[in-house]
Enzyme design. Structure first.
Site, mmCIF file in Angstrom:
data_model
loop_
_atom_site.group_PDB
_atom_site.id
_atom_site.type_symbol
_atom_site.label_atom_id
_atom_site.label_comp_id
_atom_site.label_asym_id
_atom_site.label_seq_id
_atom_site.Cartn_x
_atom_site.Cartn_y
_atom_site.Cartn_z
ATOM 1 N N GLU A 164 -67.815 20.103 29.639
ATOM 2 C CA GLU A 164 -67.020 20.701 30.710
ATOM 3 C C GLU A 164 -67.256 22.205 30.709
ATOM 4 O O GLU A 164 -67.265 22.846 29.674
ATOM 5 C CB GLU A 164 -65.534 20.393 30.515
ATOM 6 C CG GLU A 164 -65.187 18.939 30.792
ATOM 7 C CD GLU A 164 -63.685 18.701 30.784
ATOM 8 O OE1 GLU A 164 -62.971 19.357 31.565
ATOM 9 O OE2 GLU A 164 -63.228 17.865 29.998
ATOM 10 N N LYS A 173 -72.896 8.167 21.186
ATOM 11 C CA LYS A 173 -71.983 9.017 21.949
ATOM 12 C C LYS A 173 -70.751 9.388 21.124
ATOM 13 O O LYS A 173 -70.363 10.559 21.032
ATOM 14 C CB LYS A 173 -71.559 8.306 23.237
ATOM 15 C CG LYS A 173 -70.431 8.977 24.006
ATOM 16 C CD LYS A 173 -70.804 10.369 24.481
ATOM 17 C CE LYS A 173 -69.687 10.962 25.337
ATOM 18 N NZ LYS A 173 -70.004 12.320 25.815
ATOM 19 N N ASN A 230 -69.673 13.279 19.532
ATOM 20 C CA ASN A 230 -68.410 13.967 19.780
ATOM 21 C C ASN A 230 -67.588 14.110 18.510
ATOM 22 O O ASN A 230 -66.938 15.140 18.275
ATOM 23 C CB ASN A 230 -67.607 13.239 20.857
ATOM 24 C CG ASN A 230 -68.062 13.608 22.256
ATOM 25 O OD1 ASN A 230 -68.912 14.481 22.427
ATOM 26 N ND2 ASN A 230 -67.515 12.958 23.261
ATOM 27 N N PHE A 258 -69.846 25.580 17.451
ATOM 28 C CA PHE A 258 -68.664 24.804 17.075
ATOM 29 C C PHE A 258 -68.104 25.183 15.706
ATOM 30 O O PHE A 258 -67.445 24.371 15.063
ATOM 31 C CB PHE A 258 -68.958 23.298 17.133
ATOM 32 C CG PHE A 258 -69.127 22.788 18.536
ATOM 33 C CD1 PHE A 258 -68.044 22.296 19.243
ATOM 34 C CD2 PHE A 258 -70.361 22.827 19.164
ATOM 35 C CE1 PHE A 258 -68.193 21.846 20.547
ATOM 36 C CE2 PHE A 258 -70.521 22.385 20.461
ATOM 37 C CZ PHE A 258 -69.433 21.896 21.145
ATOM 38 N N TYR A 261 -66.288 28.161 15.534
ATOM 39 C CA TYR A 261 -65.349 29.234 15.869
ATOM 40 C C TYR A 261 -63.933 28.767 15.573
ATOM 41 O O TYR A 261 -63.485 27.739 16.096
ATOM 42 C CB TYR A 261 -65.480 29.629 17.343
ATOM 43 C CG TYR A 261 -66.755 30.366 17.646
ATOM 44 C CD1 TYR A 261 -66.793 31.754 17.634
ATOM 45 C CD2 TYR A 261 -67.934 29.683 17.919
ATOM 46 C CE1 TYR A 261 -67.972 32.443 17.896
ATOM 47 C CE2 TYR A 261 -69.118 30.354 18.179
ATOM 48 C CZ TYR A 261 -69.125 31.737 18.165
ATOM 49 O OH TYR A 261 -70.299 32.411 18.420
ATOM 50 N N CYS A 286 -62.470 14.488 26.018
ATOM 51 C CA CYS A 286 -63.440 13.765 25.195
ATOM 52 C C CYS A 286 -63.078 13.721 23.715
ATOM 53 O O CYS A 286 -62.837 12.643 23.160
ATOM 54 C CB CYS A 286 -64.833 14.386 25.357
ATOM 55 S SG CYS A 286 -65.504 14.195 27.022
#
Length: 406
Positions: A117, A169, A173, A214, A216, A225
């Site tokens: 997104e 998938k 994630n 990723f 932070y 998600c």
């Protein structure tokens, strides 16, 4: 009319619609007859137990099977748990048997999407990889032809069995969610040990095996998600009696992280937040979207309201969604600008790292806030600089600082 905010999406849709390459219909007969390849791209919301609800996926499968008159490749684009392709195949076979059309053939392919997104259009046009899950050679060739325009520079297509594609998938994630939760855990540890998480982040991110993406620290992940996919994979594991210890820890840390800003706020004001006003910058779960599903801002606002506080909020894109979610509340004011939130506020709280928040008018903050206090959930500023400007400044994984007066 595009019902969500996604940079570049409205232009892309309208250009292709005007050119006749994109068409919309509510006529299922027409849609099924139109294409050899039928994509299932519906939501898989979490069920009460956290598992993925497949009723919409299976309904589309039924619709296709009820209307198909020739071979169809049915592509699961939705994020679905392992074994969904088998369920889709079974449901379609049942419908075809009921129609006495067992001679009609189909193949179910898993083709998970990896769009982020806020950059979905770019990710679509320049994908990192294209996963195709099937063992049918014809389907692989058709999918290769379909994706050829997006795989020209080098072959980005990775073909595998359908169950591996479905798991890929979720694994992707959950891996990213794990990095976020791990970094938030280290940030909390750094705070207690007197270390600076930003220095630690630079130190570990320079290792190419880790990288900077990723890691932070912040106030937890949200969106459509990561939360539901971690929960869904946990439920999948539970269903086969496997204890997914790491995934459960990832989820637990994320839930705890979303309350950390409230805990800092409450501690600063000695637990008395009744009638306090807080300027809140950022409502969407991340920049460049209006999505507030599982957003940390919601956890924070609801905790502030429960403590008797008032919120004056601004977000560049998520104001309408906030209004839809919460309606008209006496303890919530949605302001037209970020500056308007400051009027009469006791402190500023930053939850989403929109670019426009990175260079505020600090003198205006000093003038407008009752107290020059900033709670920064995204580490947007340097603590020493904030102290020199006269702020009490709280961030994530770093020591709070008090104003430096000359």
């Amino acid at each position: 009319i595009i019902p969500i905010y996604e940079p570049g999406l409205e232009l892309l849709v309208k250009e292709n619609y005007a050119a006749g390459r994109l068409e919309f219909t509510t006529d299922a007969d027409y849609a099924v007859a139109h294409g050899n390849v039928q994509f299932i791209a519906v939501g898989t919301p979490p069920d009460e137990d956290g598992s993925a609800d497949l009723k919409y996926v299976l309904k589309v499968a039924e619709t296709i099977a009820e209307r198909m008159e020739a071979h169809r490749i049915v592509v699961d684009k939705s994020t679905v748990p392992v074994g969904t392709a088998d369920k889709v195949s079974q449901r379609m076979a049942q419908v075809l048997a009921g129609r006495n059309r067992k001679e009609l053939t189909f193949d179910v392919v898993s083709n998970p999407e990896f769009l982020k997104e806020g950059s979905a259009v770019s990710d679509c046009q320049k994908p990192d990889r294209i996963i195709i899950g099937t063992e049918d050679d014809n389907s692989i060739e058709v999918m290769r032809e379909l994706y050829a325009p997006f795989s020209r520079n080098h072959d980005k297509i990775i073909a595998m069995d359908v169950r591996s594609a479905e798991l890929t998938k979720y694994a992707a994630n959950c891996m990213l969610a794990t990095k976020i939760s791990f970094m938030n855990e280290i940030a909390n540890l750094a705070e207690l040990l007197g270390a600076d998480i930003e220095a630690v982040r630079h130190g570990i991110g320079s290792d190419p095996r880790i990288g900077y993406q990723f890691i932070y620290p912040g106030v937890g992940y949200g969106g459509s998600c990561f939360p539901k996919d971690v929960q869904a994979l946990i439920q999948t594991a539970d269903a086969i009696n496997f204890d997914a210890k790491v995934l459960k820890a990832v989820e637990a840390r994320n839930h705890a992280q979303k309350i950390t800003l409230f805990e800092k706020i409450s501690a600063h004001f000695n637990g008395d937040l009744v009638s306090k006003k807080f300027a809140l910058w950022g409502l969407a779960f991340k920049p460049n979207t209006d999505d507030m599903r599982e957003a940390p801002s919601r956890v924070l606002m609801e905790a502030l309201w429960a403590a008797g506080a008032n919120v004056q909020a601004f977000d560049p894109e998520a104001m309408d969604e906030t209004q839809r979610l919460y309606g008209n509340r006496d303890d919530l004011s949605l302001c037209g600008t970020k500056e308007a939130t400051l009027r009469g506020a006791d402190a500023l709280v930053i939850v989403t790292e929109w670019q426009s928040f990175r260079a505020p008018d600090f003198s205006l903050l000093i003038q407008q806030l009752h107290q020059p206090v900033v709670f920064d959930g995204r580490n947007m500023f340097e603590p020493d600089r904030m102290a020199k400007k006269g702020f009490t400044y709280y961030s994530v994984g770093r020591q709070p600082v008090a104003p430096l007066h000359s």
